[in-house]
Motif scaffolding. Sequence first.
Motif, PDB file in Angstrom:
ATOM      1  N   GLN A  96       0.840  -1.203   0.000  1.00 57.25           N
ATOM      2  CA  GLN A  96       0.000   0.000   0.000  1.00 57.25           C
ATOM      3  C   GLN A  96       0.880   1.261   0.000  1.00 57.25           C
ATOM      4  O   GLN A  96       0.627   2.198  -0.760  1.00 57.25           O
ATOM      5  CB  GLN A  96      -0.936  -0.015   1.208  1.00 57.25           C
ATOM      6  N   ARG A  97       1.924   1.295   0.844  1.00 58.77           N
ATOM      7  CA  ARG A  97       2.820   2.455   0.869  1.00 58.77           C
ATOM      8  C   ARG A  97       3.552   2.604  -0.469  1.00 58.77           C
ATOM      9  O   ARG A  97       3.730   3.719  -0.966  1.00 58.77           O
ATOM     10  CB  ARG A  97       3.839   2.298   2.002  1.00 58.77           C
ATOM     11  N   LYS A  98       3.932   1.474  -1.076  1.00 60.20           N
ATOM     12  CA  LYS A  98       4.612   1.518  -2.365  1.00 60.20           C
ATOM     13  C   LYS A  98       3.685   2.110  -3.431  1.00 60.20           C
ATOM     14  O   LYS A  98       4.110   2.939  -4.257  1.00 60.20           O
ATOM     15  CB  LYS A  98       5.036   0.090  -2.765  1.00 60.20           C
ATOM     16  N   HIS A  99       2.421   1.736  -3.437  1.00 64.50           N
ATOM     17  CA  HIS A  99       1.443   2.264  -4.394  1.00 64.50           C
ATOM     18  C   HIS A  99       1.230   3.770  -4.170  1.00 64.50           C
ATOM     19  O   HIS A  99       1.169   4.552  -5.133  1.00 64.50           O
ATOM     20  CB  HIS A  99       0.117   1.499  -4.258  1.00 64.50           C
ATOM     21  N   GLU A 100       1.146   4.176  -2.884  1.00 69.09           N
ATOM     22  CA  GLU A 100       0.977   5.598  -2.587  1.00 69.09           C
ATOM     23  C   GLU A 100       2.183   6.410  -3.059  1.00 69.09           C
ATOM     24  O   GLU A 100       2.037   7.505  -3.615  1.00 69.09           O
ATOM     25  CB  GLU A 100       0.756   5.799  -1.089  1.00 69.09           C
ATOM     26  N   ARG A 101       3.404   5.892  -2.859  1.00 70.88           N
ATOM     27  CA  ARG A 101       4.606   6.574  -3.338  1.00 70.88           C
ATOM     28  C   ARG A 101       4.612   6.701  -4.865  1.00 70.88           C
ATOM     29  O   ARG A 101       4.964   7.748  -5.407  1.00 70.88           O
ATOM     30  CB  ARG A 101       5.865   5.823  -2.880  1.00 70.88           C
ATOM     31  N   LYS A 102       4.201   5.626  -5.533  1.00 70.86           N
ATOM     32  CA  LYS A 102       4.167   5.658  -7.001  1.00 70.86           C
ATOM     33  C   LYS A 102       3.192   6.719  -7.477  1.00 70.86           C
ATOM     34  O   LYS A 102       3.487   7.484  -8.422  1.00 70.86           O
ATOM     35  CB  LYS A 102       3.781   4.280  -7.551  1.00 70.86           C
ATOM     36  N   LEU A 103       2.000   6.810  -6.857  1.00 73.07           N
ATOM     37  CA  LEU A 103       1.021   7.829  -7.251  1.00 73.07           C
ATOM     38  C   LEU A 103       1.577   9.237  -7.032  1.00 73.07           C
ATOM     39  O   LEU A 103       1.414  10.143  -7.885  1.00 73.07           O
ATOM     40  CB  LEU A 103      -0.283   7.656  -6.465  1.00 73.07           C
ATOM     41  N   LYS A 104       2.248   9.445  -5.917  1.00 72.23           N
ATOM     42  CA  LYS A 104       2.814  10.754  -5.611  1.00 72.23           C
ATOM     43  C   LYS A 104       3.907  11.117  -6.613  1.00 72.23           C
ATOM     44  O   LYS A 104       3.971  12.246  -7.110  1.00 72.23           O
ATOM     45  CB  LYS A 104       3.378  10.740  -4.182  1.00 72.23           C
ATOM     46  N   HIS A 105       4.784  10.138  -6.924  1.00 68.78           N
ATOM     47  CA  HIS A 105       5.848  10.397  -7.901  1.00 68.78           C
ATOM     48  C   HIS A 105       5.276  10.669  -9.278  1.00 68.78           C
ATOM     49  O   HIS A 105       5.752  11.572  -9.998  1.00 68.78           O
ATOM     50  CB  HIS A 105       6.831   9.224  -7.952  1.00 68.78           C
ATOM     51  N   ASP A 106       4.250   9.949  -9.672  1.00 67.98           N
ATOM     52  CA  ASP A 106       3.617  10.185 -10.982  1.00 67.98           C
ATOM     53  C   ASP A 106       2.988  11.574 -11.032  1.00 67.98           C
ATOM     54  O   ASP A 106       3.047  12.268 -12.055  1.00 67.98           O
ATOM     55  CB  ASP A 106       2.554   9.120 -11.271  1.00 67.98           C
ATOM     56  N   GLU A 107       2.416  12.011  -9.950  1.00 66.12           N
ATOM     57  CA  GLU A 107       1.812  13.352  -9.892  1.00 66.12           C
ATOM     58  C   GLU A 107       2.881  14.431 -10.063  1.00 66.12           C
ATOM     59  O   GLU A 107       2.694  15.405 -10.814  1.00 66.12           O
ATOM     60  CB  GLU A 107       1.095  13.513  -8.542  1.00 66.12           C
ATOM     61  N   ILE A 108       4.022  14.223  -9.391  1.00 70.52           N
ATOM     62  CA  ILE A 108       5.130  15.180  -9.532  1.00 70.52           C
ATOM     63  C   ILE A 108       5.661  15.160 -10.955  1.00 70.52           C
ATOM     64  O   ILE A 108       5.930  16.221 -11.551  1.00 70.52           O
ATOM     65  CB  ILE A 108       6.240  14.862  -8.510  1.00 70.52           C
ATOM     66  N   ARG A 109       5.812  14.003 -11.560  1.00 64.40           N
ATOM     67  CA  ARG A 109       6.298  13.916 -12.956  1.00 64.40           C
ATOM     68  C   ARG A 109       5.323  14.604 -13.908  1.00 64.40           C
ATOM     69  O   ARG A 109       5.750  15.266 -14.857  1.00 64.40           O
ATOM     70  CB  ARG A 109       6.476  12.450 -13.348  1.00 64.40           C
ATOM     71  N   ARG A 110       4.020  14.418 -13.678  1.00 69.21           N
ATOM     72  CA  ARG A 110       3.021  15.057 -14.528  1.00 69.21           C
ATOM     73  C   ARG A 110       3.092  16.583 -14.391  1.00 69.21           C
ATOM     74  O   ARG A 110       2.956  17.324 -15.366  1.00 69.21           O
ATOM     75  CB  ARG A 110       1.634  14.545 -14.129  1.00 69.21           C
ATOM     76  N   LYS A 111       3.319  17.049 -13.170  1.00 67.77           N
ATOM     77  CA  LYS A 111       3.386  18.484 -12.904  1.00 67.77           C
ATOM     78  C   LYS A 111       4.526  19.127 -13.681  1.00 67.77           C
ATOM     79  O   LYS A 111       4.384  20.228 -14.231  1.00 67.77           O
ATOM     80  CB  LYS A 111       3.571  18.711 -11.409  1.00 67.77           C
ATOM     81  N   TYR A 112       5.663  18.458 -13.766  1.00 71.98           N
ATOM     82  CA  TYR A 112       6.822  19.022 -14.448  1.00 71.98           C
ATOM     83  C   TYR A 112       6.969  18.510 -15.877  1.00 71.98           C
ATOM     84  O   TYR A 112       7.973  18.750 -16.510  1.00 71.98           O
ATOM     85  CB  TYR A 112       8.096  18.740 -13.648  1.00 71.98           C
ATOM     86  N   GLY A 113       5.989  17.755 -16.366  1.00 72.65           N
ATOM     87  CA  GLY A 113       5.998  17.295 -17.744  1.00 72.65           C
ATOM     88  C   GLY A 113       6.971  16.174 -18.003  1.00 72.65           C
ATOM     89  O   GLY A 113       7.392  15.960 -19.147  1.00 72.65           O
ATOM     90  N   LEU A 114       7.331  15.463 -17.010  1.00 74.05           N
ATOM     91  CA  LEU A 114       8.274  14.369 -17.194  1.00 74.05           C
ATOM     92  C   LEU A 114       7.571  13.030 -17.427  1.00 74.05           C
ATOM     93  O   LEU A 114       8.213  12.060 -17.815  1.00 74.05           O
ATOM     94  CB  LEU A 114       9.177  14.229 -15.963  1.00 74.05           C
ATOM     95  N   LEU A 115       6.316  13.009 -17.210  1.00 70.11           N
ATOM     96  CA  LEU A 115       5.574  11.769 -17.348  1.00 70.11           C
ATOM     97  C   LEU A 115       5.105  11.623 -18.775  1.00 70.11           C
ATOM     98  O   LEU A 115       4.480  12.525 -19.346  1.00 70.11           O
ATOM     99  CB  LEU A 115       4.362  11.764 -16.406  1.00 70.11           C
TER     100      LEU A 115
END
Length: 182
Positions: A150-169
């Motif tokens: 569950q913590r791993k999934h939450e970290r992945k969602l947070k990292h994806d959100e940050i990547r989307r914010k800066y256009g890296l995703l």
Amino acid sequence: MEALRLWALWLQGLALLWGRAGMGLAQLAATAAPAQACSEFSQKSCEECLKNVSCLWCYTNNTCVDYPVRSILPPSSLCSLSNARWGVCWVNFEALIIAIAVAAGLILVSIAVCCCYCCYCRRRHSRSRPDEEEERLARNKEERRLQSLQRKHERKLKHDEIRRKYGLLQDSDNPYSRFENE
């Protein structure tokens, strides 16, 4: 009254056969001996002879003799075991020895069977069903694994959100993008 006397004589006979009362019986016979010697009861009846606990009746020659307290069993020179009587007239030493041996054998076999059965059941029981401690440890391990996922999934969602914010995703719908040359 007669049954109580027989029971007491039988117990004394067992103690004598097991060798526990060799000297004790000699002292008992010396202190509680009647005025008549065992040889005076020869050529009479077995019951009269065995009223004195220190006497032994031999059916081969209908003699009443002093019981040899130094040895556990009367020697065959005195009287054969199948014809010797002590305590009661209806039980000979041979039958008494066989009965005691059979009873002791049955007790030993039953103890061995119980021990083997208990060990087998305990071993089989422990293999088929783990004990409570092992179950608790397995539950805790599974809970920790689920929490970690569950913590791993939450970290992945947070990292994806940050990547989307800066256009890296990269866009998951279109993994290929046009290469722009400047």
